[in-house]
Design a protein around this motif. Structure first.
Motif, PDB file in Angstrom:
ATOM      1  N   ILE A  47      -8.029   5.469  10.150  1.00 53.72           N
ATOM      2  CA  ILE A  47      -6.983   6.246   9.494  1.00 53.72           C
ATOM      3  C   ILE A  47      -6.826   7.588  10.201  1.00 53.72           C
ATOM      4  O   ILE A  47      -7.790   8.314  10.404  1.00 53.72           O
ATOM      5  CB  ILE A  47      -7.289   6.455   8.004  1.00 53.72           C
ATOM      6  N   CYS A  73      -9.481   2.885   1.004  1.00 57.89           N
ATOM      7  CA  CYS A  73      -9.739   3.286   2.401  1.00 57.89           C
ATOM      8  C   CYS A  73     -10.020   4.779   2.520  1.00 57.89           C
ATOM      9  O   CYS A  73      -9.566   5.444   3.449  1.00 57.89           O
ATOM     10  CB  CYS A  73      -8.582   2.886   3.308  1.00 57.89           C
ATOM     11  N   LEU A 124      -1.563  10.317   7.617  1.00 60.71           N
ATOM     12  CA  LEU A 124      -0.522   9.497   6.998  1.00 60.71           C
ATOM     13  C   LEU A 124       0.655  10.330   6.519  1.00 60.71           C
ATOM     14  O   LEU A 124       1.741   9.807   6.302  1.00 60.71           O
ATOM     15  CB  LEU A 124      -1.094   8.714   5.806  1.00 60.71           C
ATOM     16  N   LYS A 167      -4.173   5.498  -3.366  1.00 60.18           N
ATOM     17  CA  LYS A 167      -2.893   4.802  -3.342  1.00 60.18           C
ATOM     18  C   LYS A 167      -2.400   4.634  -4.768  1.00 60.18           C
ATOM     19  O   LYS A 167      -3.191   4.589  -5.712  1.00 60.18           O
ATOM     20  CB  LYS A 167      -2.964   3.466  -2.605  1.00 60.18           C
ATOM     21  N   MET A 183       0.476   4.770  -0.284  1.00 57.39           N
ATOM     22  CA  MET A 183      -0.537   5.813  -0.225  1.00 57.39           C
ATOM     23  C   MET A 183       0.036   7.144  -0.692  1.00 57.39           C
ATOM     24  O   MET A 183       1.193   7.468  -0.427  1.00 57.39           O
ATOM     25  CB  MET A 183      -1.077   5.932   1.201  1.00 57.39           C
ATOM     26  N   ASP A 220       0.846  -1.194   0.000  1.00 57.61           N
ATOM     27  CA  ASP A 220       0.000   0.000   0.000  1.00 57.61           C
ATOM     28  C   ASP A 220       0.884   1.248   0.000  1.00 57.61           C
ATOM     29  O   ASP A 220       1.389   1.658   1.036  1.00 57.61           O
ATOM     30  CB  ASP A 220      -0.916   0.029   1.230  1.00 57.61           C
ATOM     31  N   SER A 257      -2.001  -5.652   4.296  1.00 58.54           N
ATOM     32  CA  SER A 257      -2.568  -4.313   4.323  1.00 58.54           C
ATOM     33  C   SER A 257      -2.961  -4.027   5.760  1.00 58.54           C
ATOM     34  O   SER A 257      -3.625  -4.831   6.403  1.00 58.54           O
ATOM     35  CB  SER A 257      -3.793  -4.214   3.404  1.00 58.54           C
ATOM     36  N   LEU A 314      -4.213  -0.896   6.633  1.00 55.41           N
ATOM     37  CA  LEU A 314      -5.128   0.237   6.636  1.00 55.41           C
ATOM     38  C   LEU A 314      -6.561  -0.229   6.813  1.00 55.41           C
ATOM     39  O   LEU A 314      -6.956  -1.285   6.332  1.00 55.41           O
ATOM     40  CB  LEU A 314      -5.020   1.024   5.331  1.00 55.41           C
ATOM     41  N   ASN A 315      -7.315   0.610   7.487  1.00 56.46           N
ATOM     42  CA  ASN A 315      -8.728   0.372   7.710  1.00 56.46           C
ATOM     43  C   ASN A 315      -9.396   1.745   7.703  1.00 56.46           C
ATOM     44  O   ASN A 315      -8.947   2.645   8.396  1.00 56.46           O
ATOM     45  CB  ASN A 315      -8.895  -0.327   9.072  1.00 56.46           C
ATOM     46  N   GLU A 316     -10.451   1.901   6.926  1.00 59.05           N
ATOM     47  CA  GLU A 316     -11.109   3.214   6.819  1.00 59.05           C
ATOM     48  C   GLU A 316     -11.519   3.790   8.167  1.00 59.05           C
ATOM     49  O   GLU A 316     -11.569   4.987   8.344  1.00 59.05           O
ATOM     50  CB  GLU A 316     -12.354   3.109   5.924  1.00 59.05           C
ATOM     51  N   CYS A 334       1.488   1.922   6.597  1.00 64.15           N
ATOM     52  CA  CYS A 334       1.519   1.774   5.145  1.00 64.15           C
ATOM     53  C   CYS A 334       2.808   2.422   4.665  1.00 64.15           C
ATOM     54  O   CYS A 334       3.620   2.857   5.461  1.00 64.15           O
ATOM     55  CB  CYS A 334       0.298   2.441   4.499  1.00 64.15           C
TER      56      CYS A 334
END
Length: 167
Positions: A148, A126, A151, A130, A14, A12, A141, A143-145, A87
């Motif tokens: 977050i 998310c 970043l 990315k 981003m 990922d 991965s 990441l989780n919506e 990430c």
């Protein structure tokens, strides 16, 4: 008691703002120099951040969302190795500042080379964007919506001088 299985590489990358590119996994680097330094973690995150090393990362990306678009290679220099990152971070402003070209906001968020040719683009992930990597590599991965935070990485210029190679 069983052993934890080894974690797979995080793919990922981003699209972030800030002062630096960063990578979660040591395996991401083509060249690498250990630094083992703590630096203040910018005005937004607070606290200190451990930087294990610094080096060069090469990413094979899709130039555009169009079917059959060419693959391009982005060479990211002075990428910080931050093992605790959730990430990897690609900072387009920094990339285009050092390599030429420009970023274009829109759907998709994309970048061009110095001649205006498509170079990279972002895909929704998310709730953010990315990089669209060529070959769609699969890995871990983190990441989780729902969780977050910020970043983007902001490191003061003086603190960065203590980490970056001189020259």
């Amino acid at each position: 008691m069983g052993e934890n299985p080894p974690r797979r590489r995080c793919w990922d990358w981003m699209v972030v703002s800030g002062t630096n590119h960063y990578a979660k996994n040591r395996a991401s680097f083509k060249s690498y120099r250990p630094v083992n330094r703590m630096v203040p973690n910018g005005p937004f995150q607070g606290g200190e951040l451990y930087i294990a090393g610094i080096g060069t990362v090469e990413l094979n990306v899709r130039a555009s969302p169009e079917r059959g678009s060419p693959t391009r290679t982005l060479v990211l220099d002075n990428v910080l190795h931050i093992p605790v990152a959730i990430c990897n971070g690609f900072c387009p402003m920094l990339y285009h500042q050092t390599c030429g070209g420009r970023s274009i906001l829109g759907a998709p968020f994309q970048g061009t080379d110095e001649h205006g040719a498509a170079l990279w683009f972002g895909q929704p992930f998310c709730g953010l964007q990315k990089l669209a990597l060529a070959g769609n590599p699969q890995g871990e991965s983190y990441l989780n919506e729902d969780d977050i935070n910020v970043l983007s990485l902001y490191i003061d210029e003086e603190d960065l001088e203590n980490v970056l190679p001189s020259g």
